[in-house]
Design a protein around this motif. Sequence first.
Motif, mmCIF file in Angstrom:
data_model
loop_
_atom_site.group_PDB
_atom_site.id
_atom_site.type_symbol
_atom_site.label_atom_id
_atom_site.label_comp_id
_atom_site.label_asym_id
_atom_site.label_seq_id
_atom_site.Cartn_x
_atom_site.Cartn_y
_atom_site.Cartn_z
ATOM 1 N N LEU A 98 43.830 33.371 33.653
ATOM 2 C CA LEU A 98 43.257 33.336 34.978
ATOM 3 C C LEU A 98 44.261 33.812 36.008
ATOM 4 O O LEU A 98 44.006 34.716 36.786
ATOM 5 N N VAL A 99 45.334 33.182 35.946
ATOM 6 C CA VAL A 99 46.343 33.502 36.932
ATOM 7 C C VAL A 99 46.962 34.848 36.729
ATOM 8 O O VAL A 99 47.331 35.523 37.664
ATOM 9 N N GLN A 100 47.068 35.187 35.503
ATOM 10 C CA GLN A 100 47.688 36.464 35.243
ATOM 11 C C GLN A 100 46.778 37.610 35.583
ATOM 12 O O GLN A 100 47.203 38.666 35.959
ATOM 13 N N GLN A 101 45.561 37.334 35.419
ATOM 14 C CA GLN A 101 44.634 38.407 35.673
ATOM 15 C C GLN A 101 44.721 38.842 37.099
ATOM 16 O O GLN A 101 45.094 38.107 37.975
ATOM 17 N N PRO A 102 44.295 40.023 37.242
ATOM 18 C CA PRO A 102 44.297 40.531 38.605
ATOM 19 C C PRO A 102 43.424 39.640 39.425
ATOM 20 O O PRO A 102 42.279 39.420 39.119
ATOM 21 N N CYS A 103 43.996 39.146 40.361
ATOM 22 C CA CYS A 103 43.172 38.343 41.240
ATOM 23 C C CYS A 103 43.501 38.692 42.660
ATOM 24 O O CYS A 103 44.624 39.006 42.994
ATOM 25 N N PRO A 104 42.523 38.660 43.427
ATOM 26 C CA PRO A 104 42.681 39.022 44.822
ATOM 27 C C PRO A 104 43.656 38.132 45.531
ATOM 28 O O PRO A 104 43.780 36.966 45.221
ATOM 29 N N PRO A 105 44.284 38.716 46.445
ATOM 30 C CA PRO A 105 45.234 37.948 47.219
ATOM 31 C C PRO A 105 44.528 36.749 47.787
ATOM 32 O O PRO A 105 43.543 36.883 48.486
ATOM 33 N N ILE A 106 45.010 35.707 47.473
ATOM 34 C CA ILE A 106 44.451 34.476 47.948
ATOM 35 C C ILE A 106 43.277 34.526 48.887
ATOM 36 O O ILE A 106 42.168 34.654 48.489
ATOM 37 N N GLU A 107 43.555 34.365 50.115
ATOM 38 C CA GLU A 107 42.400 34.258 50.986
ATOM 39 C C GLU A 107 41.767 35.560 51.358
ATOM 40 O O GLU A 107 40.745 35.609 51.982
ATOM 41 N N THR A 108 42.418 36.564 51.050
ATOM 42 C CA THR A 108 41.867 37.824 51.465
ATOM 43 C C THR A 108 40.862 38.269 50.461
ATOM 44 O O THR A 108 39.695 38.195 50.658
ATOM 45 N N GLY A 109 41.412 38.666 49.452
ATOM 46 C CA GLY A 109 40.662 39.160 48.352
ATOM 47 C C GLY A 109 39.229 39.503 48.603
ATOM 48 O O GLY A 109 38.878 40.615 48.896
ATOM 49 N N PRO A 217 47.393 43.128 40.088
ATOM 50 C CA PRO A 217 47.734 44.548 40.024
ATOM 51 C C PRO A 217 47.384 45.309 41.287
ATOM 52 O O PRO A 217 47.931 46.365 41.564
ATOM 53 N N ASN A 218 46.470 44.755 42.018
ATOM 54 C CA ASN A 218 46.093 45.470 43.236
ATOM 55 C C ASN A 218 46.685 44.854 44.489
ATOM 56 O O ASN A 218 46.260 45.133 45.597
ATOM 57 N N ASN A 219 47.613 44.016 44.265
ATOM 58 C CA ASN A 219 48.195 43.329 45.418
ATOM 59 C C ASN A 219 48.655 44.250 46.537
ATOM 60 O O ASN A 219 48.325 44.051 47.692
ATOM 61 N N VAL A 220 49.378 45.240 46.150
ATOM 62 C CA VAL A 220 49.895 46.142 47.179
ATOM 63 C C VAL A 220 48.791 46.877 47.905
ATOM 64 O O VAL A 220 48.761 46.921 49.137
ATOM 65 N N GLU A 221 47.889 47.399 47.132
ATOM 66 C CA GLU A 221 46.806 48.140 47.785
ATOM 67 C C GLU A 221 46.052 47.250 48.752
ATOM 68 O O GLU A 221 45.715 47.638 49.853
ATOM 69 N N LYS A 222 45.830 46.067 48.299
ATOM 70 C CA LYS A 222 45.083 45.162 49.165
ATOM 71 C C LYS A 222 45.826 44.878 50.459
ATOM 72 O O LYS A 222 45.232 44.817 51.529
ATOM 73 N N LEU A 223 47.068 44.705 50.286
ATOM 74 C CA LEU A 223 47.848 44.407 51.483
ATOM 75 C C LEU A 223 47.906 45.639 52.381
ATOM 76 O O LEU A 223 47.902 45.549 53.594
#
Length: 550
Positions: A98-109, A217-223
């Motif tokens: 779960l945690v390892q999987q790509p998951c949206p940035p906390i509240e943003t996602g 994995p998409n953390n940067v893009e999301k940010l």
Amino acid sequence: GSVSDMLSRPKPWSKLTQKGREPFIRMQLWLNGELGQGVLPVQGQPQGPVLHSVTSLQDSLQQGCVSSESTPKTSASCSPAPESPMSSSESVKSLTELVQQPCPPIETGKDGKPPEPSDPPTLDSQPTTPLPLSGHSALSIQELVAMSPELDTYGITKRVKEVLTDNNLGQRLFGETILGLTQGSVSDLLARPKPWHKLSLKGREPFVRMQVWLNDPNNVEKLMDMKRMEKKAYMKRRHSSVSDSQPCEPPSVGIDYSQGASPQPQHQLKKPRVVLAPEEKEALKRAYQQKPYPSPKTIEELATQLNLKTSTVINWFHNYRSRIRRELFIEEIQAGSQGQAAASDSPSARSGRAAPSSEGDSCDGVEAAEGPGATATATATADAEEPGGPAAATKSQGGPGAAEREEGPPPAGTPGPDDTGAAEDAGRAEPPPPPLPLESPAERLAPVPNPAAPVAPAATAAAGEDAATSAAAGSPASPGTSTGTSTGGSAPAAARRPRSLQSLFGLPEAAGARDPHDNPVRKKKAANLNSIIHRLEKAASREEPIEWEF
DNA sequence: TTGCAGTCAATATC
DNA sequence: GATATTGACTGCAA
């Protein structure tokens, strides 16, 4: 059914068979947070420690369940207990995924939706903040924190810093959208992460969030998206405000946007921030050297003498103690990681916290502070406080919170005012250890004073608060006058605790835990420390002052 | 009550 | 403009 039965009608330990005890061991591990070591994988740390720990325990129980552990057997059939091996490991595993999987940035996602319109950073971290874990039922951050195994806070922050800098992402954005913290807090957190075991549940939250974010994995893009949106919103507002001369407008994204423009809260409610003058700080530091835990009376006097509010003095002491403690943590970590840096996965090892590390493992703060110019005195100080040295040692245990929790001395955390004093090798205090040249002006580097080694307890004891106050008082006037501010304190402390914090921290995967390559510097420091200890011992036995020069 | 952890937010510094 | 520093505040625990 077995679980229900077990939870409602647990049998006494003595009545349980080896097998029957297993579930309880598992429960205990789980409660201790040891179960689930794989939840939030700590780089390099193989998941599954759970099983290992259980296994080892089982071994000690001399039972054969071990096999059942590692062998995901079809437990269903097994006795009530057997079920655990599988289920527990599985659950852990799933959580891990779960945690390892790509998951949206906390509240943003969520669907790339802008960062929470209201994103009141402050509220965000509230308990309920769900962690949108892709595909899985959202887990609250608290749950994750509770289930999380020990994380390498240092490593996490290093990685985060790398990612942020590599992608030109700011702390503010990251903090507000991912951590729900302000820029200042993020900066502090990234620069001075506390070891996991020193953190409260609340304090662990940001690290879990960071870990989750790093795993995305998409953390940067999301940010990045966030950044773009923010910029867009900002421009929009700017234009509108300019054209409408409408200065303020409740920011939709809850970000600080030009605060300068919003005149509304002109309410003079804001009291001006107090900024202590260098002399005042100096005086307070001196006082701290004398007495890290001044009595109300002393505080009162200090406040009077420095013409400050007592609350300011109180706050200053609180903050100073707290910050120094953290400095020490870091030094320790760095000292430990230093050797292992190479081994450590990411390049961060070297870059991360480069600054400090560069200053020399650990004693950095000091050295840095003192600067090259550090004369014999400085050196002495540095050495004395040396990480491995007094500083470390002290901090580790003596210091105010030193070894708290993890280590025996629980109350250490709240080293009562006296604690310190008491702790301090009361004995040797007597012969006022030749005051370590307090680099008056220089030493400042907070870290130096080494909280842990609340100096000269002796002096304190003897001179009582007066010493402190007087010291303080004196300084402002003549900062330079080191007033024999006895500081030797640290040394003794060190003597008593040669132990390295490292071991204290017992950071398994944490930098600190790794093979502390003894580099020349460390060796030298170690030697120095030994020398100090030796002298202290001699001094103690002799009860006569000696010349301190390390 | 006291001390601490965790933060905020103003201000300094880079 | 971003990041670091730091006085003050809140909530919690002993």
